[in-house]
Scaffold this motif. Structure first.
Motif, PDB file in Angstrom:
ATOM      1  N   ALA A  79      15.203  72.950  51.729  1.00 58.64           N
ATOM      2  CA  ALA A  79      16.385  72.311  51.374  1.00 58.64           C
ATOM      3  C   ALA A  79      15.396  70.717  49.778  1.00 58.64           C
ATOM      4  CB  ALA A  79      16.215  71.326  52.821  1.00 58.64           C
ATOM      5  N   LEU A  80      14.400  71.312  49.835  1.00 60.42           N
ATOM      6  CA  LEU A  80      13.896  70.074  48.100  1.00 60.42           C
ATOM      7  C   LEU A  80      14.406  71.355  47.033  1.00 60.42           C
ATOM      8  CD1 LEU A  80      10.613  68.712  49.642  1.00 60.42           C
ATOM      9  CD2 LEU A  80      13.150  67.723  49.016  1.00 60.42           C
ATOM     10  N   ALA A 115      18.953  70.739  61.986  1.00 63.33           N
ATOM     11  CA  ALA A 115      19.534  69.708  63.163  1.00 63.33           C
ATOM     12  C   ALA A 115      17.984  68.623  63.111  1.00 63.33           C
ATOM     13  CB  ALA A 115      19.747  70.293  64.362  1.00 63.33           C
ATOM     14  N   LYS A 116      17.299  69.085  62.954  1.00 65.54           N
ATOM     15  CA  LYS A 116      16.228  68.023  63.111  1.00 65.54           C
ATOM     16  C   LYS A 116      15.775  66.835  62.027  1.00 65.54           C
ATOM     17  CE  LYS A 116      12.799  70.494  66.286  1.00 65.54           C
ATOM     18  NZ  LYS A 116      11.696  70.226  67.027  1.00 65.54           N
ATOM     19  N   LEU A 117      16.158  67.639  60.602  1.00 61.91           N
ATOM     20  CA  LEU A 117      16.067  67.069  59.056  1.00 61.91           C
ATOM     21  C   LEU A 117      17.062  65.649  59.109  1.00 61.91           C
ATOM     22  CD1 LEU A 117      14.716  70.099  57.455  1.00 61.91           C
ATOM     23  CD2 LEU A 117      13.711  67.450  58.333  1.00 61.91           C
ATOM     24  N   VAL A 122      14.655  61.321  52.984  1.00 57.55           N
ATOM     25  CA  VAL A 122      15.103  61.960  51.443  1.00 57.55           C
ATOM     26  C   VAL A 122      16.598  62.278  51.777  1.00 57.55           C
ATOM     27  CG1 VAL A 122      14.692  63.137  50.318  1.00 57.55           C
ATOM     28  CG2 VAL A 122      13.220  62.134  50.951  1.00 57.55           C
ATOM     29  N   GLU A 123      17.794  61.458  51.165  1.00 56.95           N
ATOM     30  CA  GLU A 123      18.929  62.036  51.530  1.00 56.95           C
ATOM     31  C   GLU A 123      18.945  63.382  50.922  1.00 56.95           C
ATOM     32  OE1 GLU A 123      22.488  63.234  50.375  1.00 56.95           O
ATOM     33  OE2 GLU A 123      21.126  62.996  48.713  1.00 56.95           O
ATOM     34  N   ALA A 124      18.435  63.878  50.095  1.00 55.39           N
ATOM     35  CA  ALA A 124      18.305  65.336  49.212  1.00 55.39           C
ATOM     36  C   ALA A 124      18.417  66.532  50.283  1.00 55.39           C
ATOM     37  CB  ALA A 124      18.038  65.341  48.163  1.00 55.39           C
ATOM     38  N   VAL A 125      17.500  66.207  51.324  1.00 53.24           N
ATOM     39  CA  VAL A 125      16.611  66.724  52.004  1.00 53.24           C
ATOM     40  C   VAL A 125      17.973  66.709  53.309  1.00 53.24           C
ATOM     41  CG1 VAL A 125      14.832  67.067  54.529  1.00 53.24           C
ATOM     42  CG2 VAL A 125      14.728  66.439  51.871  1.00 53.24           C
TER      43      VAL A 125
END
Length: 140
Positions: A79-80, A115-117, A122-125
Protein backbone atom coordinates in the motif's frame (compact mmCIF):
# COMPACT_ATOMS: atom_id res chain seq x y z
CA UNK A 1 23.88 -22.82 13.74
CA UNK A 2 20.60 -21.94 15.49
CA UNK A 3 17.59 -21.41 13.22
CA UNK A 4 17.16 -17.76 14.26
CA UNK A 5 20.78 -16.96 13.38
CA UNK A 6 20.41 -18.53 9.92
CA UNK A 7 17.33 -16.34 9.39
CA UNK A 8 19.20 -13.19 10.34
CA UNK A 9 22.16 -14.06 8.11
CA UNK A 10 19.65 -14.60 5.27
CA UNK A 11 18.19 -11.19 6.02
CA UNK A 12 21.61 -9.58 5.91
CA UNK A 13 22.45 -11.24 2.60
CA UNK A 14 19.13 -10.20 1.08
CA UNK A 15 19.56 -6.63 2.28
CA UNK A 16 22.96 -6.52 0.58
CA UNK A 17 21.57 -8.02 -2.65
CA UNK A 18 18.80 -5.41 -2.78
CA UNK A 19 21.28 -2.74 -3.87
CA UNK A 20 22.87 -4.87 -6.58
CA UNK A 21 23.14 -3.37 -10.07
CA UNK A 22 21.88 -6.73 -11.39
CA UNK A 23 18.09 -6.92 -11.65
CA UNK A 24 18.07 -10.68 -11.01
CA UNK A 25 19.83 -10.11 -7.68
CA UNK A 26 17.28 -7.45 -6.73
CA UNK A 27 14.41 -9.79 -7.68
CA UNK A 28 15.88 -12.50 -5.46
CA UNK A 29 16.32 -9.97 -2.65
CA UNK A 30 12.65 -8.97 -2.92
CA UNK A 31 11.55 -12.59 -2.69
CA UNK A 32 13.89 -13.30 0.22
CA UNK A 33 12.98 -10.15 2.14
CA UNK A 34 9.20 -10.59 1.81
CA UNK A 35 9.05 -12.84 4.86
CA UNK A 36 10.81 -10.09 6.85
CA UNK A 37 8.20 -7.41 6.01
CA UNK A 38 7.72 -6.67 9.70
CA UNK A 39 11.43 -5.93 10.24
CA UNK A 40 12.00 -2.14 9.83
CA UNK A 41 15.28 -2.48 7.89
CA UNK A 42 13.70 -4.93 5.46
CA UNK A 43 10.49 -2.91 5.16
CA UNK A 44 12.33 0.19 3.98
CA UNK A 45 14.31 -1.80 1.41
CA UNK A 46 11.20 -3.66 0.21
CA UNK A 47 9.38 -0.40 -0.56
CA UNK A 48 12.42 0.65 -2.57
CA UNK A 49 12.33 -2.62 -4.50
CA UNK A 50 8.61 -2.22 -5.15
CA UNK A 51 9.38 1.17 -6.68
CA UNK A 52 12.50 0.02 -8.57
CA UNK A 53 13.11 2.49 -11.39
CA UNK A 54 15.57 0.27 -13.23
CA UNK A 55 13.50 -2.83 -13.98
CA UNK A 56 9.80 -3.66 -13.79
CA UNK A 57 10.59 -7.32 -13.04
CA UNK A 58 11.85 -6.24 -9.62
CA UNK A 59 8.60 -4.38 -8.96
CA UNK A 60 6.42 -7.26 -10.18
CA UNK A 61 8.28 -10.07 -8.40
CA UNK A 62 8.59 -8.20 -5.12
CA UNK A 63 4.87 -7.36 -5.19
CA UNK A 64 4.05 -11.02 -5.88
CA UNK A 65 6.29 -12.18 -3.03
CA UNK A 66 4.68 -9.80 -0.56
CA UNK A 67 1.18 -10.74 -1.73
CA UNK A 68 2.04 -14.42 -1.23
CA UNK A 69 3.19 -13.68 2.31
CA UNK A 70 -0.17 -11.97 2.78
CA UNK A 71 0.40 -10.54 6.25
CA UNK A 72 -0.79 -7.09 7.24
CA UNK A 73 2.84 -5.97 7.40
CA UNK A 74 3.49 -7.20 3.84
CA UNK A 75 0.33 -5.65 2.42
CA UNK A 76 1.02 -2.39 4.25
CA UNK A 77 4.31 -2.15 2.32
CA UNK A 78 2.45 -2.76 -0.93
CA UNK A 79 0.00 0.00 0.00
CA UNK A 80 2.83 2.42 0.78
CA UNK A 81 4.37 1.66 -2.61
CA UNK A 82 1.03 2.11 -4.42
CA UNK A 83 0.72 5.52 -2.76
CA UNK A 84 4.08 6.60 -4.24
CA UNK A 85 3.93 4.73 -7.57
CA UNK A 86 3.54 6.33 -10.95
CA UNK A 87 0.98 4.79 -13.32
CA UNK A 88 3.47 2.34 -14.84
CA UNK A 89 4.72 1.16 -11.46
CA UNK A 90 1.15 0.80 -10.19
CA UNK A 91 0.33 -1.42 -13.18
CA UNK A 92 3.28 -3.68 -12.38
CA UNK A 93 2.41 -3.76 -8.69
CA UNK A 94 -1.11 -4.86 -9.64
CA UNK A 95 0.29 -7.50 -12.02
CA UNK A 96 2.47 -8.86 -9.22
CA UNK A 97 -0.54 -9.13 -6.92
CA UNK A 98 -2.47 -10.95 -9.65
CA UNK A 99 0.49 -13.29 -10.19
CA UNK A 100 0.36 -14.23 -6.51
CA UNK A 101 -3.37 -14.88 -6.63
CA UNK A 102 -3.31 -17.18 -9.66
CA UNK A 103 -3.97 -20.77 -8.74
CA UNK A 104 -5.13 -20.05 -5.20
CA UNK A 105 -8.34 -21.69 -4.04
CA UNK A 106 -10.99 -19.74 -2.20
CA UNK A 107 -10.67 -16.31 -0.63
CA UNK A 108 -7.09 -15.05 -0.64
CA UNK A 109 -5.48 -13.99 2.63
CA UNK A 110 -4.66 -10.75 0.86
CA UNK A 111 -8.25 -9.49 1.14
CA UNK A 112 -8.26 -10.22 4.88
CA UNK A 113 -4.97 -8.35 5.34
CA UNK A 114 -6.33 -5.39 3.35
CA UNK A 115 -9.41 -5.29 5.57
CA UNK A 116 -7.20 -5.15 8.66
CA UNK A 117 -5.49 -2.06 7.27
CA UNK A 118 -8.70 -0.01 7.20
CA UNK A 119 -7.74 1.21 10.68
CA UNK A 120 -4.14 2.11 9.83
CA UNK A 121 -3.15 5.55 11.14
CA UNK A 122 -1.73 6.55 7.74
CA UNK A 123 -4.44 7.71 5.33
CA UNK A 124 -2.46 6.66 2.25
CA UNK A 125 -2.19 3.10 3.62
CA UNK A 126 -5.95 2.93 4.25
CA UNK A 127 -6.73 4.29 0.78
CA UNK A 128 -4.24 2.11 -1.08
CA UNK A 129 -5.11 -1.04 0.88
CA UNK A 130 -8.69 -0.53 -0.33
CA UNK A 131 -7.34 -0.24 -3.88
CA UNK A 132 -5.32 -3.46 -3.50
CA UNK A 133 -8.42 -5.19 -2.15
CA UNK A 134 -10.23 -4.24 -5.37
CA UNK A 135 -7.42 -5.89 -7.34
CA UNK A 136 -8.18 -9.19 -5.61
CA UNK A 137 -11.80 -9.25 -6.76
CA UNK A 138 -12.21 -11.57 -9.71
CA UNK A 139 -8.47 -12.14 -10.02
CA UNK A 140 -8.77 -15.91 -10.12
Amino acid sequence: MPEARRGWSGLEAALAAASSPLWKQRVRAGRDLASFADVPEAAQVLVGLLLDVEDTAVTRQTAAALARVGTSAAIRLLALAVAEADDNQADWLQTGVHDALMGRDGQPDLAVACAKLTGDPVEAVRRCAAEISKWTQGAW
